[in-house]
Design a protein around this motif. Structure first.
Motif, mmCIF file in Angstrom:
data_model
loop_
_atom_site.group_PDB
_atom_site.id
_atom_site.type_symbol
_atom_site.label_atom_id
_atom_site.label_comp_id
_atom_site.label_asym_id
_atom_site.label_seq_id
_atom_site.Cartn_x
_atom_site.Cartn_y
_atom_site.Cartn_z
ATOM 1 N N ASN A 416 0.861 -1.149 0.011
ATOM 2 C CA ASN A 416 -0.078 0.079 0.118
ATOM 3 C C ASN A 416 0.798 1.223 -0.020
ATOM 4 O O ASN A 416 1.998 1.178 -0.073
ATOM 5 N N ASN A 417 0.090 2.537 0.142
ATOM 6 C CA ASN A 417 0.888 3.444 -0.227
ATOM 7 C C ASN A 417 1.904 4.005 1.062
ATOM 8 O O ASN A 417 3.231 4.300 0.840
ATOM 9 N N GLN A 418 1.490 3.508 2.116
ATOM 10 C CA GLN A 418 2.543 3.636 3.442
ATOM 11 C C GLN A 418 3.674 2.613 3.047
ATOM 12 O O GLN A 418 4.824 3.027 3.372
ATOM 13 N N GLY A 419 3.559 1.551 2.897
ATOM 14 C CA GLY A 419 4.655 0.749 2.382
ATOM 15 C C GLY A 419 5.471 1.145 1.547
ATOM 16 O O GLY A 419 6.841 1.089 1.527
ATOM 17 N N ALA A 420 4.822 1.644 0.364
ATOM 18 C CA ALA A 420 5.748 2.237 -0.790
ATOM 19 C C ALA A 420 6.523 3.361 -0.278
ATOM 20 O O ALA A 420 7.742 3.340 -0.716
ATOM 21 N N LEU A 421 5.801 4.193 0.527
ATOM 22 C CA LEU A 421 6.495 5.482 1.142
ATOM 23 C C LEU A 421 7.602 5.145 1.879
ATOM 24 O O LEU A 421 9.052 5.683 1.951
ATOM 25 N N LEU A 422 7.329 4.153 2.881
ATOM 26 C CA LEU A 422 8.444 3.849 3.790
ATOM 27 C C LEU A 422 9.605 3.100 3.063
ATOM 28 O O LEU A 422 10.827 3.117 3.523
ATOM 29 N N LEU A 466 -1.227 4.606 8.921
ATOM 30 C CA LEU A 466 -1.202 5.843 9.625
ATOM 31 C C LEU A 466 -1.290 7.008 8.370
ATOM 32 O O LEU A 466 -1.882 7.971 8.751
ATOM 33 N N ILE A 467 -1.366 6.689 6.987
ATOM 34 C CA ILE A 467 -1.491 7.749 6.178
ATOM 35 C C ILE A 467 -3.205 7.859 5.776
ATOM 36 O O ILE A 467 -3.724 8.936 5.408
ATOM 37 N N GLY A 468 -3.875 6.531 6.036
ATOM 38 C CA GLY A 468 -5.342 7.039 5.877
ATOM 39 C C GLY A 468 -5.380 6.155 4.319
ATOM 40 O O GLY A 468 -4.579 5.733 3.879
ATOM 41 N N LYS A 469 -6.835 5.911 4.226
ATOM 42 C CA LYS A 469 -7.252 5.081 2.941
ATOM 43 C C LYS A 469 -6.962 5.708 1.649
ATOM 44 O O LYS A 469 -6.977 5.113 0.623
ATOM 45 N N HIS A 470 -6.808 7.114 1.704
ATOM 46 C CA HIS A 470 -6.929 7.924 0.420
ATOM 47 C C HIS A 470 -5.885 7.536 -0.510
ATOM 48 O O HIS A 470 -4.531 7.357 -0.316
#
Length: 481
Positions: A416-422, A466-470
């Motif tokens: 997900n987004n959080q995984g990609a950004l981390l 933590l980023i939320g679903k958007h």
């Protein structure tokens, strides 16, 4: 004589490139040749992705000095990259029907990931294109017997490449690659036959290289020998998969099957032909040990050009320098096109020019292309590193930043987004820290970066969001099937 033949060759190339521009009617034609390319042209253009200055001048010079162990990144890693990209990435990416690799990061994650990835991938092109420009300068200098300085040669070279790329885009790149690949293969085979006799036959060259320990690919020793070896192999093998030029070549194919077959056959062809310059450069050290022995120490990139100038007839010289120029130009044109297209599509279009018509977009891509060309020229004129190292360094950024989000996004539903950004933050952060603090340990900084990038993806995608679903787009289901 030689310089005039080369000039004619360049004019013909520009002519073909300009002819191709008659097929460009919109931005899709410009970027992915309208997704119309047949198998022979896809194979040729994939082969030409890598077959540039470093294959002819860089790899051959490195092989003479360090043997097969020194060239594990390229051709071994590079050709495997094209095969892996063809088998595991081409089918999934082709189905998504995107314009750039940056679009994938937006469709699978969100705008933030798209933006960071676009910048990373664009930066990785600076060293890669600069290496081609440096090589163009070198060729003009050698062919004109010193009348054209390397600096003027660089300016000349990039001007020619920009001319046909601006008008024809991917159509120019693809048609020229096909013509240039034919010239390269014919020239290299002919020269190998000519030089073969002088060097006492293939058997003699191979047994000599074997005796000198040049044919040992795998390192002997413990972890301190194996880890740098693995790092070098992976840099090119995985680091060059999330690249816009590789993506463009796969998605320009007329259908999914052609995309897969073209990538794999292009990769295998590349692997076979990359050995010819190595064979030639090593033969040179047998033909005239004194002269070429000195060159190995002083300027190893000149081994092949001087062998051709002093030991082959004019026909072979014309073919060789024509082939070398075409190899460099085909690599340079695509690698100039790729970042320019990404900048327009993934940055400008979303931030500055939201409501661009297709014609405005096409015009903007051409302006950006010229701007990027200027930056590359400046970088090439001021850079100190060798062609091989410029190319090898180019992929470290994408290996530590872009590869994991691409691969996990395609093959792991939970990414997900959080995984990609981390993953991006840990990969780039740990790599840069290692480059600054501990560049001399036997752990290559880019390998540490890759491992941290994988940890970041696994951690970020499995811990509470933590980023939320958007930002998880409607493509999500589609891209993970």
């Amino acid at each position: 004589m030689l310089i005039w033949f080369v000039v004619c060759y360049l004019l013909v190339s520009v002519g073909i490139g300009l002819y191709a521009s008659t097929r460009v009617h919109n931005s899709r034609d410009f970027v992915v040749a309208g997704r119309n390319l047949p198998l022979p042209i896809v194979t040729a253009t994939v082969f030409a992705t890598w077959f540039g200055a470093e294959t002819v001048l860089g790899i051959s010079a490195t092989f003479v000095k360090e043997g097969l162990a020194g060239v594990v990144a390229d051709p071994f890693g590079a050709s495997l990259c094209l095969v892996i990209a063809g088998l595991f990435f081409a089918p999934l990416l082709y189905r998504m029907n995107l314009l750039t690799i940056g679009d994938y990061y937006r469709a699978r994650y969100n705008r933030a990931v798209e933006l960071i990835m676009t910048v990373c991938i664009m930066i990785s092109y600076l060293g890669w294109v600069s290496a081609q420009v440096v090589a163009l300068g070198l060729v003009f200098n050698v062919v004109s017997d010193g009348a054209v300085t390397q600096q003027i040669g660089m300016v000349l070279g990039i001007s020619v490449v920009l001319t046909y790329t601006i008008f024809g885009g991917m159509w120019s790149v693809a048609l020229l690659d096909f013509v240039q690949m034919t010239v390269i293969m014919a020239a290299l085979l002919l020269i190998a036959v000519l030089i073969n006799g002088d060097a006492g036959g293939v058997g003699n060259v191979v047994s000599h290289a074997q005796a000198a320990g040049k044919l040992q690919l795998f390192p002997s020793g413990g972890m301190d020998a194996w880890i740098p070896f693995i790092g070098a192999a992976l840099t090119m093998m995985l680091g060059s998969i999330p690249q816009q030029d590789v993506f463009q070549r796969m998605t320009s194919a007329k259908d999914e099957k052609t995309a897969v077959r073209g990538s794999v056959s292009g990769g295998l062809l590349y692997f076979g032909f990359a050995f010819i310059p190595m064979f030639l450069a090593y033969s040179a050290t047998l033909i005239d040990p004194k002269v070429f022995g000195d060159l190995v120490d002083s300027d190893s990139q000149m081994i092949l050009p001087s062998l051709i100038l002093n030991h082959t007839p004019l026909v072979a010289q014309v073919l060789f320098f024509g082939a070398l120029l075409s190899a460099i130009m085909s690599t340079a044109s695509a690698t100039l096109l790729a970042p320019s297209v990404m900048f327009t599509e993934n940055i400008l279009k979303h931030f500055a020019l939201k409501h661009m018509s297709d014609q405005q977009m096409l015009r903007t891509m051409r302006i950006i292309l010229i701007t990027f060309g200027g930056m590359v020229l400046w970088f090439a004129l001021h850079s100190e590193s060798s062609i091989f190292h410029m190319v090898e360094n180019a992929y470290k950024v994408t290996l530590v930043g872009a590869f994991v989000p691409l691969a996990f996004g395609l093959y792991w539903k939970r990414a997900n987004n959080q995984g990609a950004l981390l993953s991006i933050a840990l990969g780039l952060g740990s790599w840069l820290l290692m480059e600054v603090l501990q560049p001399d340990t036997y752990w290559p900084p880019q390998l540490i970066g890759l491992l941290f990038s994988i940890c970041g993806m696994l951690l970020g995608s499995t811990m509470p969001n933590l980023i939320g679903k958007h930002g998880v787009s409607h493509h999500h289901q589609h891209s993970s099937t």
